[in-house]
Design an enzyme around this catalytic site. Structure first.
Site, mmCIF file in Angstrom:
data_model
loop_
_atom_site.group_PDB
_atom_site.id
_atom_site.type_symbol
_atom_site.label_atom_id
_atom_site.label_comp_id
_atom_site.label_asym_id
_atom_site.label_seq_id
_atom_site.Cartn_x
_atom_site.Cartn_y
_atom_site.Cartn_z
ATOM 1 N N LYS A 118 -26.721 113.765 26.764
ATOM 2 C CA LYS A 118 -26.163 114.886 25.997
ATOM 3 C C LYS A 118 -24.653 114.975 26.113
ATOM 4 O O LYS A 118 -23.997 115.463 25.197
ATOM 5 C CB LYS A 118 -26.814 116.209 26.425
ATOM 6 C CG LYS A 118 -28.242 116.343 25.955
ATOM 7 C CD LYS A 118 -28.677 117.790 25.923
ATOM 8 C CE LYS A 118 -30.035 117.927 25.267
ATOM 9 N NZ LYS A 118 -30.592 119.263 25.360
ATOM 10 N N LYS A 204 -36.560 109.419 20.856
ATOM 11 C CA LYS A 204 -37.642 110.428 20.868
ATOM 12 C C LYS A 204 -37.459 111.439 19.736
ATOM 13 O O LYS A 204 -36.326 111.702 19.312
ATOM 14 C CB LYS A 204 -37.735 111.101 22.235
ATOM 15 C CG LYS A 204 -36.668 112.091 22.505
ATOM 16 C CD LYS A 204 -36.933 112.904 23.778
ATOM 17 C CE LYS A 204 -35.806 113.914 23.889
ATOM 18 N NZ LYS A 204 -35.677 114.692 25.027
ATOM 19 N N LYS A 207 -35.235 118.022 18.530
ATOM 20 C CA LYS A 207 -34.653 119.098 17.713
ATOM 21 C C LYS A 207 -33.224 118.794 17.344
ATOM 22 O O LYS A 207 -32.709 119.301 16.363
ATOM 23 C CB LYS A 207 -34.591 120.400 18.547
ATOM 24 C CG LYS A 207 -35.903 120.994 18.882
ATOM 25 C CD LYS A 207 -35.705 122.133 19.876
ATOM 26 C CE LYS A 207 -36.962 122.251 20.712
ATOM 27 N NZ LYS A 207 -36.959 123.232 21.749
#
Ligand code: TYM
Length: 342
Positions: A118, A204, A207
């Site tokens: 991230k 994966k 969202k």
């Protein structure tokens, strides 16, 4: 048995969340509820405090929290059987995070792959919350003496960290026969541990993927689901008759995995039926089973999300119970650390 798990209320509930985690939440809730009062308790929460780790819009977070509560109830979380709440209403989560920050090690957090993913190339500009996020996650489960934590595979490393923190705290500050924290066990469904993006079999389903076509949201209507499945990346070969034949075909493997997970079969059983078929035939079959399972959920979701007052009431009631359940462990933690509370 104390089952505890959480989900971030930013963005929509997608098929990866559902198959990897939420379906197990519902199953564990119903197993426990059917087992009489002594069997245990489930606590499920919206991890709104975790949302502060990334840039966010306060109004969207508020709306997203209520929508996610509606989505969980639509999936089968029953607020009369489980304690459903949002973290921000239970200050003990943030308090315990600080108390555990003296035990968590920089090196442990530095190894977390989610922080690396991230923060990307902008590590210096990442928030401190993104780095210490797993300590809050440890506090989330340790506060309630969780024994079982149903999650997808991507949360396994965070759960291992929670165990390390619990173990070090117990050994540094507690007598051998008097540990403060229970070591939580991750519960990961083998058949749906990691649902991948429909656009890229090596990433994966998430969202945060900018492409809506990469994921199926639980509130997508039947046409949207069909369209996403038909446009999903696949390959030109027919399906094999055994799962070993999917080894180097990540997109094909993902579509078969989704079919198997949603219908409750093994991948081999799916391939016994569909082996030899091309994607022109398999994709509509997959779309049909998805629509069949998701249509009632999305119908319930649309109804529930209109009723903001009921959702607020569910979360307030859940938070009151959660505050009560966490009280003793928080007090014991202060005490073990030699802190005197007012
Ligand atoms: P979150 O909000 O990203 O995801 C919620 C749950 O869905 C699972 N999941 C998946 N499973 C399979 N395939 C996928 N593609 C997929 N994407 C998501 C996740 O593993 C998770 O179980 N940090 C957590 C929230 C959290 C939490 C906790 C979880 C905060 N505190 C304490 C457990 C215990 C998160 O961001 O999950």
């Amino acid at each position: 048995m104390r089952v505890v798990s959480g989900i971030q209320p930013t963005g929509n509930l997608h098929l990866g969340n559902y198959l990897g985690a939420i379906r197990n939440w519902v199953k564990m809730q119903d197993d426990i509820a059917g087992n009489g009062e002594n069997a245990g308790e489930c606590l499920f929460f919206l991890a709104d405090l975790h949302a502060l780790s990334m840039a966010h819009d306060p109004a969207a977070l508020r709306a997203g929290t209520l929508e996610m509560a509606a989505a969980l109830v639509a999936c089968g979380i029953d607020p009369d059987k489980s304690i459903l709440f949002n973290q921000a209403q239970v200050p003990a989560h943030a308090e315990l995070q600080w108390l555990l920050s003296g035990t968590a090690r920089m090196g442990w957090l530095g190894r977390m792959t989610q922080f690396k993913d991230k923060s990307g190339k902008n590590r210096e500009g990442a928030s401190i919350a993104l780095f210490t996020y797993p300590v809050l996650q440890a506090a989330d489960v340790l506060l309630y003496q969780a024994t079982h934590v149903p999650v997808g595979d991507d949360q396994k490393q965070h759960l291992e960290l929670a165990r390390d923190i619990a173990q070090k705290f117990n050994s540094d500050f507690c007598g051998e026969d008097d540990p403060v924290f229970t070591l939580p066990e991750p519960i990961i469904p083998p058949e749906a541990a990691r649902i991948m993006s429909l656009r890229d079999g090596s990433a994966k389903m998430s969202k945060s993927d900018p492409s809506e076509m990469s994921r199926i949201n639980l509130h997508d209507d039947a046409d949207t689901i069909m369209k996403k499945v038909k446009k999903a990346k696949s390959d030109a070969d027919a399906l094999p008759s055994e799962s070993a034949g999917l080894a180097d075909r990540p997109e094909a493997l993902n579509l078969v995995t989704i079919y198997a997970a949603i219908t409750g079969q093994s991948a081999d059983a799916v391939l016994r039926e569909h082996g030899g078929a091309g994607f022109g035939a398999f994709k509509p079959a997959l779309g049909a089973v998805l629509v069949e399972t998701l249509a009632p959920i999305s119908q319930r979701f649309r109804e529930l999300k209109q009723d903001r007052e009921s959702l607020d009431a569910i979360l307030a009631r859940g938070a009151a119970k959660a505050r009560e359940r966490g009280r003793q462990t928080l007090a014991q933690t202060y005490h073990a650390l030699g802190l005197v509370r007012g």
